[in-house]
Design a protein around this motif. Sequence first.
Motif, mmCIF file in Angstrom:
data_model
loop_
_atom_site.group_PDB
_atom_site.id
_atom_site.type_symbol
_atom_site.label_atom_id
_atom_site.label_comp_id
_atom_site.label_asym_id
_atom_site.label_seq_id
_atom_site.Cartn_x
_atom_site.Cartn_y
_atom_site.Cartn_z
ATOM 1 N N THR A 1 0.790 -1.203 -0.151
ATOM 2 C CA THR A 1 -0.114 0.002 -0.056
ATOM 3 C C THR A 1 0.843 1.180 -0.144
ATOM 4 N N GLY A 2 2.020 1.286 0.454
ATOM 5 C CA GLY A 2 2.722 2.348 0.462
ATOM 6 C C GLY A 2 2.438 3.296 1.683
ATOM 7 N N LEU A 3 1.771 2.807 2.591
ATOM 8 C CA LEU A 3 1.349 3.607 3.756
ATOM 9 C C LEU A 3 2.003 3.307 4.982
ATOM 10 N N ARG A 4 2.085 4.172 6.001
ATOM 11 C CA ARG A 4 2.902 3.684 7.171
ATOM 12 C C ARG A 4 1.667 4.149 8.222
ATOM 13 N N LEU A 5 1.705 3.661 9.417
ATOM 14 C CA LEU A 5 0.949 4.039 10.488
ATOM 15 C C LEU A 5 1.710 4.898 11.568
ATOM 16 N N ILE A 6 0.979 6.122 11.893
ATOM 17 C CA ILE A 6 1.688 7.127 12.837
ATOM 18 C C ILE A 6 0.730 7.391 13.919
ATOM 19 N N LEU A 7 1.048 8.037 15.075
ATOM 20 C CA LEU A 7 0.104 8.494 15.965
ATOM 21 C C LEU A 7 0.533 9.844 16.245
ATOM 22 N N ASP A 8 -0.374 10.773 15.751
ATOM 23 C CA ASP A 8 -0.008 12.173 15.634
ATOM 24 C C ASP A 8 -0.830 12.705 16.872
ATOM 25 N N GLY A 9 0.104 13.641 17.880
ATOM 26 C CA GLY A 9 -0.430 13.949 18.949
ATOM 27 C C GLY A 9 -0.351 13.051 20.325
ATOM 28 N N TYR A 10 0.394 11.997 20.274
ATOM 29 C CA TYR A 10 0.880 10.938 21.235
ATOM 30 C C TYR A 10 2.350 11.230 21.518
ATOM 31 N N ASP A 11 2.587 11.241 23.145
ATOM 32 C CA ASP A 11 3.903 11.382 23.348
ATOM 33 C C ASP A 11 4.050 10.058 24.076
ATOM 34 N N PRO A 12 4.992 9.189 23.690
ATOM 35 C CA PRO A 12 5.171 7.892 24.401
ATOM 36 C C PRO A 12 5.961 8.013 25.767
ATOM 37 N N SER A 13 6.702 9.224 25.818
ATOM 38 C CA SER A 13 7.175 9.359 27.217
ATOM 39 C C SER A 13 6.048 9.824 28.315
ATOM 40 N N ALA A 14 5.076 10.041 27.795
ATOM 41 C CA ALA A 14 4.009 10.367 28.772
ATOM 42 C C ALA A 14 2.559 9.630 28.245
ATOM 43 N N PRO A 15 2.790 8.405 28.455
ATOM 44 C CA PRO A 15 1.680 7.546 27.473
ATOM 45 C C PRO A 15 0.370 7.913 27.842
ATOM 46 N N LYS A 16 -0.018 8.672 29.268
ATOM 47 C CA LYS A 16 -1.379 8.994 29.521
ATOM 48 C C LYS A 16 -1.958 10.398 29.248
ATOM 49 N N GLU A 17 -0.873 11.202 28.413
ATOM 50 C CA GLU A 17 -1.098 12.398 27.949
ATOM 51 C C GLU A 17 -1.069 12.451 26.425
ATOM 52 N N TYR A 18 -2.168 13.166 25.659
ATOM 53 C CA TYR A 18 -2.341 13.009 24.468
ATOM 54 C C TYR A 18 -2.949 14.102 24.251
ATOM 55 N N LEU A 19 -3.027 14.934 22.858
ATOM 56 C CA LEU A 19 -3.649 15.997 22.475
ATOM 57 C C LEU A 19 -5.189 15.685 21.867
ATOM 58 N N SER A 20 -5.908 16.591 22.302
ATOM 59 C CA SER A 20 -7.466 16.547 22.179
ATOM 60 C C SER A 20 -7.815 16.278 20.350
ATOM 61 N N THR A 21 -6.569 17.058 19.877
ATOM 62 C CA THR A 21 -6.885 16.726 18.457
ATOM 63 C C THR A 21 -5.961 15.690 17.513
ATOM 64 N N GLY A 22 -5.380 14.842 18.431
ATOM 65 C CA GLY A 22 -4.613 13.974 17.880
ATOM 66 C C GLY A 22 -5.481 12.750 17.077
ATOM 67 N N ALA A 23 -4.793 12.018 16.317
ATOM 68 C CA ALA A 23 -5.408 10.975 15.367
ATOM 69 C C ALA A 23 -4.292 9.875 15.149
ATOM 70 N N ILE A 24 -4.791 8.786 14.581
ATOM 71 C CA ILE A 24 -4.027 7.668 14.141
ATOM 72 C C ILE A 24 -4.150 7.874 12.677
ATOM 73 N N LEU A 25 -3.052 7.959 11.975
ATOM 74 C CA LEU A 25 -2.828 8.152 10.518
ATOM 75 C C LEU A 25 -2.110 7.364 9.645
ATOM 76 N N LEU A 26 -2.731 7.124 8.583
ATOM 77 C CA LEU A 26 -1.930 6.171 7.403
ATOM 78 C C LEU A 26 -1.409 7.469 6.431
#
Length: 468
Positions: A324-349
Motif C-alpha cells: 500500500t505504501g502507507l505507514r501508520l503513525i500516532l499524531d498527538g501522542y507522546d510515548p514518554s507520557a503515555p497517559k497524555e495526548y492531544l485532543s486533536t490527535g489522530a491515528i493516521l495512514l
Amino acid sequence: MTGRENDDQWLSEITLASALAMMQNNGVSEVLYKVLPKNANSKNQVYLGGQDPSQFSKLPTGEMTAHLSVSEKSGSHEAVFQAALDFYWLTDEGQLAPAPHAKMIFYPQYPEVRFSGFLKGCKHAPSTFWAKEKRGTEPGRILLLGLGNEKKVIGLTLPPEAPATKEILATGPHARYEVFGILPMAGEEEVEDGFVELMRHLCRIHDMGFVSSRRLDPSGALVPCTSSNCNGNTLEALLGIRSNGYSLPDFMGWEIKARQLKSVDNPSSTVVTLFTPEPTTGIYAEDGIEAFIRRFGYPDRRGRDDRLNFGGIHKGGQPAHHLTGLRLILDGYDPSAPKEYLSTGAILLMDATDTVAAGWSFAKLMSHWKEKHAQAAYVPCQQLLIPARQYRYGRKILLGEGAEFGLLLKAFYEGRVYYDPGIKLEGESTPKPKWKKRSQFRVASVDLPTLYEKSRIVDACDISKASW
C-alpha cells in the motif's frame, strides 16, 4: 412555598417504590444512584470519578468530541473530550422532560469524568435541589439515573427528607458500579457481584457442551443464526442478551467476546478484532472509498480479475507497507507520557509525501473504546459444522478491567494493536464497480492484557482461586 420549590415538592414525598415504578414505566431496566456531596450543584459539574470514560460504559452517550479549554489556574490550553447524553428528568406526572445540553466531560489531564449541562434548557428540571442559592449545597441528596430505554438516560433527584432517600440508605450497601450504587428493580433479587453472576452463567454454558447456532432477535425470540460469525451471537443468546444496534456492555456491565479456537480445552493465541471504525479524515473520508482504493490499493494477489484490494497489517513504528505504501503513525501522542495526548490527535495512514490517506481521530476511537471495553470477558469457543453449525464454550475466561484510552494508544505505538483492513473494489474497470469496506483494528490475544490495568484468566467453574 411558591414557584419552582412548589413544583419540586413532590420529590420530597416520593417513596422508592413509586420512583422505581415511574422509571420502569419509561422503559428503564436498571437504576444507578449517587449520594451527592455539598459541591454537586448548578455551579459545579457532578464528579463521576474514574480515570477514563470507558469506566462508564453503562452510560450510553453520543460520540466523543475534542475540545480545548483554558485552565483557570495556569491559563494554558488543555484537552477536553465531551459526549452528549440523551438525558431526561422525570416530572411529577411520570413524563420525560428533555435536558438538551446534558453531557459527559472527560478531563485527561487530571484525569476525571464529570456530568454537566443537565439543567440548562430544561423547563422541568428539579432546580430547587441543584441551585446553590436554594438547596443545591445540602449533603445527602441522591441522584438516580435510569438506563435501559435504548440510549435514553432518565434522571430523578431525591432530597434528604424523601422517603425514597431514607429507604435507599437503610437498605444499603448495594452492588456498585464505579461511584454509583445499583438499585434492585421490583421483583428482582439484588445481585451483589456482577462478576460472580457472570461466571455462574458461563460455567452453566460450558456444561451444556455443543449447542446449536442461535441468536435472540430484538423482540426476544430465539431464531437460528446461520452466518460464519455466529459464535458471539450464540453466546449472547445463552446469556439472554438480545441482538440490538447499540454498542453497550452485554452482561451486567461486562462486554462478552467469543474467541474462536480449535479446542477450548487447550486455548491457544488467536487474533481478536477490537473494533471496526470508519476513517474520519484523509482521502478515504474526503474523496470516498473508491478513490482511496484506486490510489493506494493493489491488484488482487490471488489473480482474481478486475479487482483491487487494500489489505495488510499496518503497525505503528514500522516502515510503510510494501503493497500500500502507507505507514501508520500516532499524531498527538507522546510515548514518554503515555497517559497524555492531544485532543486533536489522530491515528493516521500516510504515504511517502506525508499525504494523509486515512485517519481516525482520538475522539472517534475513544467513543468506540468507551462503549465496550471497560470490563471485558473473552470466552474461548469451539465450532462444529457437521451435521449443523454448533458451538461449545470453554471455562477458562480471560478477563480485563480498566481499559484506559492511554493504554490503547500505547499499544498502537508499540505495534501490539494494528490496522488490518479487508477492503476491495470489484469490477474496477466497469462503469459501476462494487466496493466493500472493512476497516478493523486487531490484536493478538496474548497482547490483550496490555490494554487493561488488570487482567487474569479465571476458571468460570472454580472462581474460588480467582484473584488479580
